[in-house]
Design a protein around this motif. Structure first.
Motif, PDB file in Angstrom:
ATOM      1  N   LEU B 139      -6.698  -6.150  -0.385  1.00 40.33           N
ATOM      2  CA  LEU B 139      -6.854  -6.021   1.068  1.00 40.33           C
ATOM      3  C   LEU B 139      -5.526  -5.655   1.738  1.00 40.33           C
ATOM      4  O   LEU B 139      -5.464  -5.525   2.954  1.00 40.33           O
ATOM      5  CB  LEU B 139      -7.366  -7.340   1.650  1.00 40.33           C
ATOM      6  CG  LEU B 139      -8.820  -7.687   1.343  1.00 40.33           C
ATOM      7  CD1 LEU B 139      -9.085  -9.169   1.591  1.00 40.33           C
ATOM      8  CD2 LEU B 139      -9.756  -6.830   2.181  1.00 40.33           C
ATOM      9  N   LYS B 140      -4.488  -5.540   0.944  1.00 36.72           N
ATOM     10  CA  LYS B 140      -3.141  -5.289   1.461  1.00 36.72           C
ATOM     11  C   LYS B 140      -2.759  -6.305   2.543  1.00 36.72           C
ATOM     12  O   LYS B 140      -2.196  -5.949   3.595  1.00 36.72           O
ATOM     13  CB  LYS B 140      -3.012  -3.858   1.983  1.00 36.72           C
ATOM     14  CG  LYS B 140      -3.366  -2.813   0.904  1.00 36.72           C
ATOM     15  CD  LYS B 140      -2.609  -1.522   1.052  1.00 36.72           C
ATOM     16  CE  LYS B 140      -3.075  -0.480   0.041  1.00 36.72           C
ATOM     17  NZ  LYS B 140      -3.151  -0.991  -1.361  1.00 36.72           N
ATOM     18  N   CYS B 287     -12.572  -3.274   4.010  1.00 37.28           N
ATOM     19  CA  CYS B 287     -11.140  -2.998   4.146  1.00 37.28           C
ATOM     20  C   CYS B 287     -10.428  -2.856   2.801  1.00 37.28           C
ATOM     21  O   CYS B 287      -9.231  -2.593   2.767  1.00 37.28           O
ATOM     22  CB  CYS B 287     -10.478  -4.056   5.023  1.00 37.28           C
ATOM     23  SG  CYS B 287     -11.146  -4.050   6.696  1.00 37.28           S
ATOM     24  N   VAL B 288     -11.136  -3.004   1.674  1.00 38.50           N
ATOM     25  CA  VAL B 288     -10.518  -2.649   0.393  1.00 38.50           C
ATOM     26  C   VAL B 288     -10.486  -1.125   0.213  1.00 38.50           C
ATOM     27  O   VAL B 288      -9.827  -0.634  -0.692  1.00 38.50           O
ATOM     28  CB  VAL B 288     -11.221  -3.302  -0.833  1.00 38.50           C
ATOM     29  CG1 VAL B 288     -11.203  -4.821  -0.720  1.00 38.50           C
ATOM     30  CG2 VAL B 288     -12.648  -2.782  -1.005  1.00 38.50           C
ATOM     31  N   PRO B 290      -9.101   2.365   1.544  1.00 38.39           N
ATOM     32  CA  PRO B 290      -7.960   2.764   2.395  1.00 38.39           C
ATOM     33  C   PRO B 290      -8.394   3.307   3.753  1.00 38.39           C
ATOM     34  O   PRO B 290      -7.731   3.052   4.757  1.00 38.39           O
ATOM     35  CB  PRO B 290      -7.260   3.854   1.563  1.00 38.39           C
ATOM     36  CG  PRO B 290      -7.686   3.610   0.157  1.00 38.39           C
ATOM     37  CD  PRO B 290      -9.044   2.969   0.211  1.00 38.39           C
ATOM     38  N   ARG B 293      -9.010   0.342   6.059  1.00 37.22           N
ATOM     39  CA  ARG B 293      -8.004  -0.721   6.129  1.00 37.22           C
ATOM     40  C   ARG B 293      -7.386  -0.836   7.530  1.00 37.22           C
ATOM     41  O   ARG B 293      -6.981  -1.917   7.940  1.00 37.22           O
ATOM     42  CB  ARG B 293      -6.933  -0.465   5.067  1.00 37.22           C
ATOM     43  CG  ARG B 293      -5.707  -1.381   5.093  1.00 37.22           C
ATOM     44  CD  ARG B 293      -6.067  -2.838   4.982  1.00 37.22           C
ATOM     45  NE  ARG B 293      -4.884  -3.701   4.975  1.00 37.22           N
ATOM     46  CZ  ARG B 293      -4.182  -4.010   6.040  1.00 37.22           C
ATOM     47  NH1 ARG B 293      -4.496  -3.498   7.217  1.00 37.22           N
ATOM     48  NH2 ARG B 293      -3.148  -4.831   5.946  1.00 37.22           N
ATOM     49  N   GLN B 452     -15.031  -0.080  -4.274  1.00 36.47           N
ATOM     50  CA  GLN B 452     -14.857   0.857  -3.158  1.00 36.47           C
ATOM     51  C   GLN B 452     -16.051   1.816  -3.067  1.00 36.47           C
ATOM     52  O   GLN B 452     -16.574   2.068  -1.984  1.00 36.47           O
ATOM     53  CB  GLN B 452     -13.549   1.640  -3.337  1.00 36.47           C
ATOM     54  CG  GLN B 452     -12.308   0.773  -3.119  1.00 36.47           C
ATOM     55  CD  GLN B 452     -11.014   1.474  -3.514  1.00 36.47           C
ATOM     56  OE1 GLN B 452     -11.026   2.384  -4.351  1.00 36.47           O
ATOM     57  NE2 GLN B 452      -9.899   1.042  -2.939  1.00 36.47           N
TER      58      GLN B 452
END
Lengths: 563, 563
Positions: B139-140, B287-288, B290, B293, B452
């Protein structure tokens, strides 16, 4: 989600778990790993490509899960598992698994519904109500706790959540009477042997820490709460203007299975207008046997009662059964619907609160507040949206009253409506698993008589262990054994209590580090005490004997060292 | 618990569940039973004798479970199930099951451990820490949320529990600063689109209902919370002496997937010393990818972040991932250890709080309170019992400070100690299941790229549905579609909004009562809106098309009737 892949993976996993139970005694009961062991075995981040990629190309689907089990679960996870299902597990309290409980969990995971309200899966709500009525009857709970009246049962995750929700119900009930600014005056009572979850519930509910009275229980009452001490403390609190509102008594404390005298304590609670909760998380299971039922005597004056089917009742974790006499008190503390009504929208703007009305436009209105919980009014939806003000006008409800709307397909009478509850309003979370399946399967596939035999056998094994101790003069049984827990210790040499504590601590470590048995400890009146809790489903007399042999051998070594 | 019986029963149950998935489209998606249906099908009390008795005598063990499945599960339970796993399920939000998630649940039920502390099963604690670090990286999330620092992740049962525990952490943190009597001055902020669990958490935590500010969000911001409105409200509250302490923002609201502007809101929270929580229960999964996100931009100023892996991330219910930057705030609100220390016994008298020290007599002391959470002191146990006063003397800790003792086998440095957490102090219940297994298996067996693709496919299907609506002038899309939810309605005839609400309500009922699809609804700005949430793992374009066909047909009939 591919049905055939599920079948292949599922079969392999069933075999792995069955093999695990066949070989469970080969593992050290208490995991012997060092902190951080797993960090060294796993990568720092999740894979971009699945483990399965190459195998899927090769068409070897079943091989995948076998490799995963071998390379990952067996090699990395199992060494860090403390084996609660081992027959040599005697620590804390048991966490029972069974065939019926296990396949019940499988079914629940397979259906994977989220039963927050009746319509989200009617079977989930209805089975829970029915099965908790069954269990209530097995425990001979008073009829007030059954769902046919104003009460009923609900499955919570743990006893911690059970005590929290009833504390909240009691808190809000008293605050409705005395005014919400009185929170800081509210006082909770229990013995200092009560499970720490009560204290945690008080912290969460905003009860002042100094108003959480954990009254000292001593060896003179076998660590049960003294009614006289309770009475005195309540009187003192009343004289300084505090408001006693909640009493928690325990049948089978965590430390030593002490049993509080429910009837005497309950009468004190009632005469002071307090909520009376009975925590029988562990020992409740034993009370399905007539010869142990008397430990619950007095439950008739309780407002709520809790037992954990996941401890000693063959129902896989988690399954904590809670019954209340007045379900409206729970709903008033835990429902968010009244607030939506104050916003003048009964179709709440938050989706998960919305109830669906698939077949009819009839609604049932339950009036909370000062009317009794049974009084209901049926009204009809006329334009698809109705605000609570209109509703109050059309049904001549006191405009200051909170209103809750309950949907139903086709309700003709108010009594029918009693069959529908929304369990989201009986618990902290909104979502809930279909936990009644496993309890239902345990009750049906084993039946009451087998469950009674199961309990009696463990109690017999605990008695046997008690007898073994009595035959070795180096040891003593510290408190009377009541159920399947034996509290004992190695006697201190030359009455040196401080050394005795160290000695028993060392004995515990020595036994547990062998991996052949796992026991735990407690402290009673400043003494370090060992606990031997029988209750794992696979435990037989030979396991008790083997554990006792290890205890004796390690005691011999330690005593020789300490000379 | 007989291993061979578990094998036989388990295989039959796997086959039943695999067959269920193969035939799932044959069931009406929304259960069509009447309230109380099950009460009529089941006996009033549990059987004394097991169902299995005769079969066991006959040696036909496998027959038993087959009969149980046929006579009880298929005949009585399935009619009352609303099929959340059906490809025609478009209601609420999804509750994903998957092969990996399912066998992970099986494994968890098979081991049946209770992982309240590290030692109760080290693998359970360590796998959870590692897997939540993995998911945080996917998830950054900022590094502050990883377990290597002062933060970390934990699996809660639901988003309701996640918001409750962070609200409690924030409450106690501010009360430590301003004094505990200030509870009634504390104020919580969120939009009126926020999930009702926030309001419930406030009720539980004793926040005054009138201090729970649910600020109106309108169509002008697509139902996102306006930073200006928040700022103004906080200023007004400050001028009358209230204490703003908690802000909850949402990425993907339950009604319409509105996204609050995290960065602007977070800055306001930070400049007022408030805890900032982000609820991405549904949309976090997206949100995984890009390209999605950016909806989380601003999470770097948040104190806590939540997403439900059990919604749209192939992990069976329940699995709600929560991350915090300051885990000590959670522990201080939810640990009961400090109170035991105040009682001058660190071996707490309540058993389940006791930590076991199998190999060593070294302890690790974590100093909470005004020192930072990273500061630690190692001390040694000398006589098996030590009270907190002695500990404070021996380690020169400020005597007014709360102390928490953490056990470990053999801790040489304080940094090693960071690897051990006791998750019981991060949550409401004491006991906890081994939930990280299923999430771990989902991440490993599918991998980031497949996950994704999975998300993107659902979003593509939602876009497709949106296009279908656009081609039919009788319908309109009400709010912009962002993720996989489409909010739409049948347009009112002759702009009669009241009739429009009734019409859409009737359309919902008509569609759901066919059993061929299940959709739900919400209310936005007084309008009754239909919700079409794509996200069930089995859903394909043909299911979306079929549902649309039913919607169109039912709309045609209703419009004809209303002429």
């Amino acid at each position: 989600m591919d049905a055939e892949q599920l079948r292949e993976y599922g079969h392999k996993m069933v075999d792995f778990i069955a093999d695990y139970y066949k070989t469970i005694e080969n593992f050290p009961v208490l995991s012997q790993v060092e902190p951080g062991y797993l960090r060294n075995l796993l990568p720092d981040s999740a894979p971009n490509q699945p483990d399965s990629f190459q195998h899927v190309l090769d068409g070897e689907v079943a091989q995948l899960i076998l490799e995963f089990i071998r390379l990952h679960i067996q090699a990395k996870i199992l060494p860090g598992v403390t084996h609660w299902q081992s027959p040599n597990y005697f620590a804390y309290y048991p966490s029972n698994s069974s065939v019926a409980g296990f396949v019940g969990e499988m079914l629940s995971a397979g259906l994977n519904i989220v039963g927050f309200s009746w319509i989200a899966s009617p079977a989930a709500t209805e089975l829970e109500m029915i099965v908790l009525d069954w269990l209530a009857k097995m425990l001979k709970l008073p009829e007030d706790f059954l769902s046919a009246g104003q009460g009923g049962g609900v499955i919570q995750g743990t006893a911690s959540e059970a005590v929290l929700v009833v504390l909240l119900a009691a808190r809000d009930k008293v605050l409705r009477r005395v005014g919400k600014d009185a929170l800081e005056k509210l006082v909770v009572y229990a013995s200092d042997q009560t499970h720490s979850s009560l204290q945690k519930a008080c912290q969460i509910a905003g009860i002042h820490p100094e108003n959480c009275r954990l009254l000292k229980a001593t060896s003179s009452t076998n660590y049960a709460l003294s009614p006289e001490f309770l009475s005195e403390t309540i009187s003192q609190d009343l004289t300084i203007g505090l408001i006693p509102f909640f009493l928690c008594a325990t049948v089978g404390t965590t430390s030593s299975t002490a049993v509080d005298p429910l009837l005497s304590l309950g009468k004190i609670a009632k005469s002071n207008g307090m909520w009376f909760h009975v925590d029988a998380a562990y020992a409740g299971s034993a009370c399905v046997c007539p010869e142990f039922r008397h430990y619950m005597d007095g439950v008739e004056v309780a407002d709520s009662f809790n037992m954990n089917a996941h401890k000693w009742f063959l129902t896989n974790f988690d399954c904590s059964a809670l019954w209340v006499k007045d379900r409206s008190a729970l709903v008033q503390a835990l429902s968010t619907n009244p607030e939506f009504l104050k916003n003048k929208v009964w179709f709440s703007s938050v989706l998960m609160e919305i109830l669906i009305l698939p077949k009819s436009q009839k609604f049932l209105v339950t009036v909370l507040g000062s009317l009794s919980a049974g009084e209901m009014i049926c009204t009809e939806d006329r334009n698809g949206l109705m605000d609570s003000e209109n509703l109050k006008k059309s049904s001549s409800i006191n405009p200051l009253m909170d209103i809750k709307l309950i949907s139903s397909h086709d309700l003709d009478t108010a009594s029918q409506a009693n069959m529908v509850v929304d369990y989201k309003d009986w618990q902290v979370p909104l979502g809930r698993r279909f936990r009644s399946l496993k309890l239902w399967m345990v009750l049906r596939l084993y039946g009451l008589e087998n469950l009674q035999c199961y309990i009696r056998n463990h109690i017999k094994l605990a008695k046997h262990f008690e007898n073994l101790i009595a035959q070795d003069p180096r040891f003593e049984v510290v408190t009377p054994r009541i159920f399947s827990l034996v509290c004992f210790r190695l006697l201190p040499v030359r009455n040196n209590e401080s050394h005795g504590n160290k000695l028993n601590h060392q004995l515990l470590d020595a036994v547990n580090s062998t991996g052949s048995a796992f026991i735990s400890h407690t402290v009673l009146s400043g003494k370090y005490i060992l606990r031997f809790a029988v209750g794992a489903p696979l435990t037989e007399e030979k396991h008790v004997n083997a554990a006792w042999k290890v205890l004796q051998d390690k005691a011999t070594s330690l005593l020789a060292e300490s000379l």
